[in-house]
Scaffold this motif. Structure first.
Motif, PDB file in Angstrom:
ATOM      1  N   MET A   1       0.885  -1.207   0.008  1.00 21.01           N
ATOM      2  CA  MET A   1       0.026   0.040   0.080  1.00 21.01           C
ATOM      3  C   MET A   1       1.031   1.231  -0.009  1.00 21.01           C
ATOM      4  SD  MET A   1      -3.469  -0.914   2.129  1.00 21.01           S
ATOM      5  CE  MET A   1      -2.771  -0.836   3.524  1.00 21.01           C
TER       6      MET A   1
ATOM      7  N   HIS B   1       9.207   1.179   3.000  1.00 18.78           N
ATOM      8  CA  HIS B   1      10.352   1.314   3.896  1.00 18.78           C
ATOM      9  C   HIS B   1      11.177   0.047   3.792  1.00 18.78           C
ATOM     10  CE1 HIS B   1       7.790  -1.663   6.278  1.00 18.78           C
ATOM     11  NE2 HIS B   1       6.974  -0.779   6.185  1.00 18.78           N
TER      12      HIS B   1
ATOM     13  N   HIS C   1       9.514  -3.318   3.346  1.00 18.50           N
ATOM     14  CA  HIS C   1       9.133  -3.602   1.784  1.00 18.50           C
ATOM     15  C   HIS C   1      10.357  -3.866   0.876  1.00 18.50           C
ATOM     16  CE1 HIS C   1       5.829  -0.832   3.194  1.00 18.50           C
ATOM     17  NE2 HIS C   1       5.197  -1.910   2.934  1.00 18.50           N
TER      18      HIS C   1
ATOM     19  N   TYR D   1      -3.933   7.429   5.594  1.00 14.30           N
ATOM     20  CA  TYR D   1      -2.964   6.308   5.427  1.00 14.30           C
ATOM     21  C   TYR D   1      -1.959   7.179   4.546  1.00 14.30           C
ATOM     22  CZ  TYR D   1      -0.914   1.966   4.710  1.00 14.30           C
ATOM     23  OH  TYR D   1       0.313   0.967   4.780  1.00 14.30           O
TER      24      TYR D   1
ATOM     25  N   LYS E   1       5.130  -9.750   9.134  1.00 17.03           N
ATOM     26  CA  LYS E   1       4.469  -8.865  10.150  1.00 17.03           C
ATOM     27  C   LYS E   1       2.941  -9.017  10.289  1.00 17.03           C
ATOM     28  CE  LYS E   1       3.120  -4.999   9.979  1.00 17.03           C
ATOM     29  NZ  LYS E   1       2.958  -3.760   9.499  1.00 17.03           N
ATOM     30  N   ASP E   2       2.465  -9.321   8.966  1.00 12.88           N
ATOM     31  CA  ASP E   2       1.025  -9.611   8.801  1.00 12.88           C
ATOM     32  C   ASP E   2       0.767 -10.800   8.954  1.00 12.88           C
ATOM     33  OD1 ASP E   2      -0.275  -6.476   8.164  1.00 12.88           O
ATOM     34  OD2 ASP E   2       2.002  -6.694   7.294  1.00 12.88           O
TER      35      ASP E   2
ATOM     36  N   ILE F   1      11.202  -6.773   9.363  1.00  7.56           N
ATOM     37  CA  ILE F   1      12.352  -6.024   9.401  1.00  7.56           C
ATOM     38  C   ILE F   1      11.938  -5.106  10.643  1.00  7.56           C
ATOM     39  CG2 ILE F   1      13.855  -4.539   8.334  1.00  7.56           C
ATOM     40  CD1 ILE F   1      13.981  -7.485   7.297  1.00  7.56           C
TER      41      ILE F   1
ATOM     42  N   MET G   1       8.996  -2.428  11.636  1.00  7.26           N
ATOM     43  CA  MET G   1       8.949  -1.228  10.500  1.00  7.26           C
ATOM     44  C   MET G   1       7.462  -1.309   9.980  1.00  7.26           C
ATOM     45  SD  MET G   1      12.286  -0.863   8.417  1.00  7.26           S
ATOM     46  CE  MET G   1      13.747  -0.428   9.253  1.00  7.26           C
TER      47      MET G   1
ATOM     48  N   SER H   1       4.282   1.387   7.585  1.00  7.53           N
ATOM     49  CA  SER H   1       4.062   2.606   7.128  1.00  7.53           C
ATOM     50  C   SER H   1       3.203   3.452   8.266  1.00  7.53           C
ATOM     51  CB  SER H   1       3.128   2.490   5.619  1.00  7.53           C
ATOM     52  OG  SER H   1       3.607   1.487   4.989  1.00  7.53           O
ATOM     53  N   ARG H   2       2.355   2.957   9.004  1.00  9.12           N
ATOM     54  CA  ARG H   2       1.824   3.660   9.907  1.00  9.12           C
ATOM     55  C   ARG H   2       2.857   4.465  11.107  1.00  9.12           C
ATOM     56  NH1 ARG H   2      -1.957  -0.467   8.826  1.00  9.12           N
ATOM     57  NH2 ARG H   2      -4.049   0.373   8.163  1.00  9.12           N
TER      58      ARG H   2
HETATM   59  N1  LIG Z   1       8.749  -4.470   8.566  1.00  8.33           N
HETATM   60  C1  LIG Z   1       8.226  -5.308   7.791  1.00  8.33           C
HETATM   61  N2  LIG Z   1       9.118  -6.373   7.264  1.00  8.33           N
HETATM   62  C2  LIG Z   1       8.802  -7.182   6.476  1.00  8.33           C
HETATM   63  N3  LIG Z   1       7.536  -7.084   5.711  1.00  8.33           N
HETATM   64  C3  LIG Z   1       6.949  -6.156   6.069  1.00  8.33           C
HETATM   65  C4  LIG Z   1       7.052  -5.083   7.143  1.00  8.33           C
HETATM   66  N4  LIG Z   1       6.232  -4.180   6.932  1.00  8.33           N
HETATM   67  C5  LIG Z   1       5.342  -4.397   6.169  1.00  8.33           C
HETATM   68  N5  LIG Z   1       5.626  -5.814   5.467  1.00  8.33           N
HETATM   69  C6  LIG Z   1       4.972  -6.374   4.307  1.00  8.33           C
HETATM   70  O1  LIG Z   1       4.917  -5.636   3.284  1.00  8.33           O
HETATM   71  C7  LIG Z   1       3.869  -5.816   2.590  1.00  8.33           C
HETATM   72  C8  LIG Z   1       2.903  -4.621   2.295  1.00  8.33           C
HETATM   73  O2  LIG Z   1       2.294  -4.015   3.416  1.00  8.33           O
HETATM   74  P1  LIG Z   1       1.986  -2.586   3.872  1.00  8.33           P
HETATM   75  O3  LIG Z   1       2.247  -1.881   2.411  1.00  8.33           O
HETATM   76  O4  LIG Z   1       0.670  -2.818   4.545  1.00  8.33           O
HETATM   77  O5  LIG Z   1       3.139  -1.937   4.686  1.00  8.33           O
HETATM   78  P2  LIG Z   1       3.093  -1.816   6.187  1.00  8.33           P
HETATM   79  O6  LIG Z   1       4.194  -1.013   6.731  1.00  8.33           O
HETATM   80  O7  LIG Z   1       2.661  -3.130   6.766  1.00  8.33           O
HETATM   81  O8  LIG Z   1       1.781  -0.950   6.512  1.00  8.33           O
HETATM   82  P3  LIG Z   1       0.717  -0.873   7.477  1.00  8.33           P
HETATM   83  O9  LIG Z   1       1.080  -1.804   8.657  1.00  8.33           O
HETATM   84  O10 LIG Z   1       1.088   0.565   8.220  1.00  8.33           O
HETATM   85  O11 LIG Z   1      -0.568  -1.012   6.805  1.00  8.33           O
HETATM   86  C9  LIG Z   1       2.767  -6.853   3.231  1.00  8.33           C
HETATM   87  O12 LIG Z   1       3.358  -8.158   2.936  1.00  8.33           O
HETATM   88  C10 LIG Z   1       3.558  -6.549   4.767  1.00  8.33           C
HETATM   89  O13 LIG Z   1       3.578  -7.834   5.406  1.00  8.33           O
END
Ligand SMILES: Nc1ncnc2c1ncn2[C@@H]1O[C@H](COP(=O)(O)OP(=O)(O)OP(=O)(O)O)[C@@H](O)[C@H]1O
Ligand SMILES: CC(C)(CO)[C@@H](O)C(=O)[O-]
Ligand code: BAL
Length: 280
Positions: free
Chosen positions: A30, A34, A37, A71, A149-150, A176, A184, A186-187
């Motif tokens: 999204m 960072h 990603h 966002y 992370k998700d 990461i 890490m 985005s929020r």
């Molecule tokens: N710190 C991280 N380390 C590894 N992968 C990550 C990390 N943060 C996000 N991702 C992965 O990046 C992909 C895109 O996630 P997304 O764009 O929602 O970023 P986000 O940093 O998770 O944002 P937010 O949690 O704020 O929505 C997802 O598969 C997510 O799991």
């Protein structure tokens, strides 16, 4: 690096690549990118000839209008990061391009969505399921990369791939973290200085809880202590703290074999909701 905003132009580009027998890796995001990603981009680059990163703030997965509105959107900076990382193509469609008509399809992930993120964000995984299915159909990747992370999202996508017979391999990449342990996200950009200073307590409490469980402390006591710790830091509002089986995502009363357990947290710092987890 090529930047595409239409499905048609991206498909034309990818048709050429497929004709040349190139393998394709997809990283759905999204945006507001960072290093987390970028680690997914790096993983894709080692496995595939072509790496496609989608940047799309998907409205159908938000159940909170303010969260969607606020966002972070930083497409120009994202493209610079992706170019520097050696990404081959960016897909950054408008909402109208992705949803020429509002989606009427409903995807229900059953028990996988009845807990944690699914319970706190009704409709969230329906929106994730729809947009990720669309991205898989548009890009036709050989590999798709998602972050641990998700964690619940990974379970849902694994199920989506099985149930709809998507012909691709799911690759799950480790979380990461900042040097102070904060995952890490985005929020994180929405945190003020005070909130940012407190945010690493999430990882600290996760780690302490994991260690206590491994040392044999009962699950219910660990949950109680974690609730107490969060309650003691007035800036936090804990949404959930769950000790679960990593496969089913159901709560467990005692931990199982190595790598079959997870602790998952969602907590608000002011209006910003952060999630994190540890698998052990
Ligand atoms: N710190 C991280 N380390 C590894 N992968 C990550 C990390 N943060 C996000 N991702 C992965 O990046 C992909 C895109 O996630 P997304 O764009 O929602 O970023 P986000 O940093 O998770 O944002 P937010 O949690 O704020 O929505 C997802 O598969 C997510 O799991
Ligand atoms: C997978 C995803 C890009 C779908 O919008 C999103 O849920 C995310 O960023 O994790
Ligand atoms: N990283 C999951 C996307 C969301 O919070 O909507």
């Amino acid at each position: 690096m090529e930047v595409f905003t239409s499905v048609k132009s991206l498909r034309n580009f990818l048709d050429q690549q497929i004709l040349q027998q190139k393998t394709i890796g997809l990283i759905p995001t999204m945006g507001a990118l960072h290093e987390g990603h970028i680690s997914l981009i790096e993983a894709s680059k080692t496995d595939n000839h072509i790496t496609v990163c989608s940047v799309f703030v998907n409205p159908t997965q938000f159940n909170n209008a303010e969260d969607l509105l606020k966002y972070p959107r930083t497409l120009e900076a994202d493209c610079v990061m992706l170019e520097n990382a050696g990404c081959s193509a960016v897909f950054a469609p408008s909402v109208e391009e992705m949803y020429p008509e509002p989606a009427v399809l409903k995807i229900n992930f059953g028990s996988l969505e009845s807990v944690m993120e699914g319970a706190s964000r009704p409709g969230h995984f329906n929106g994730v399921g729809i947009v990720v299915s669309k991205l898989f159909n548009i890009v036709r990747p050989h590999h798709a990369y998602f972050g641990q992370k998700d964690l619940q999202q990974v379970s849902v996508i694994r199920r989506l791939i099985t149930d709809l017979a998507f012909d691709l391999k799911l690759v799950v990449c480790p979380t990461i973290r900042e040097t102070d342990g904060l995952a890490m996200s985005s929020r994180n950009r929405r945190l003020n200085d005070e909130e940012r200073a407190i945010a690493p307590h999430i990882h600290r409490i996760l780690t302490t809880s994991k260690n206590n469980l491994l040392a044999g402390k009962p699950v219910k006591d660990v949950i109680k202590s974690a609730h107490g710790e969060f309650a003691g830091i007035k800036e936090f509002t804990l949404d959930y703290f769950e000790v679960v089986d990593v496969k089913t995502l159901m709560s467990i009363e005692s931990i199982g074999a190595e790598d079959s357990n997870a602790i998952c947290i969602a907590a608000f710092l002011g209006p910003v909701r952060l999630i994190d987890n540890v698998v052990f």
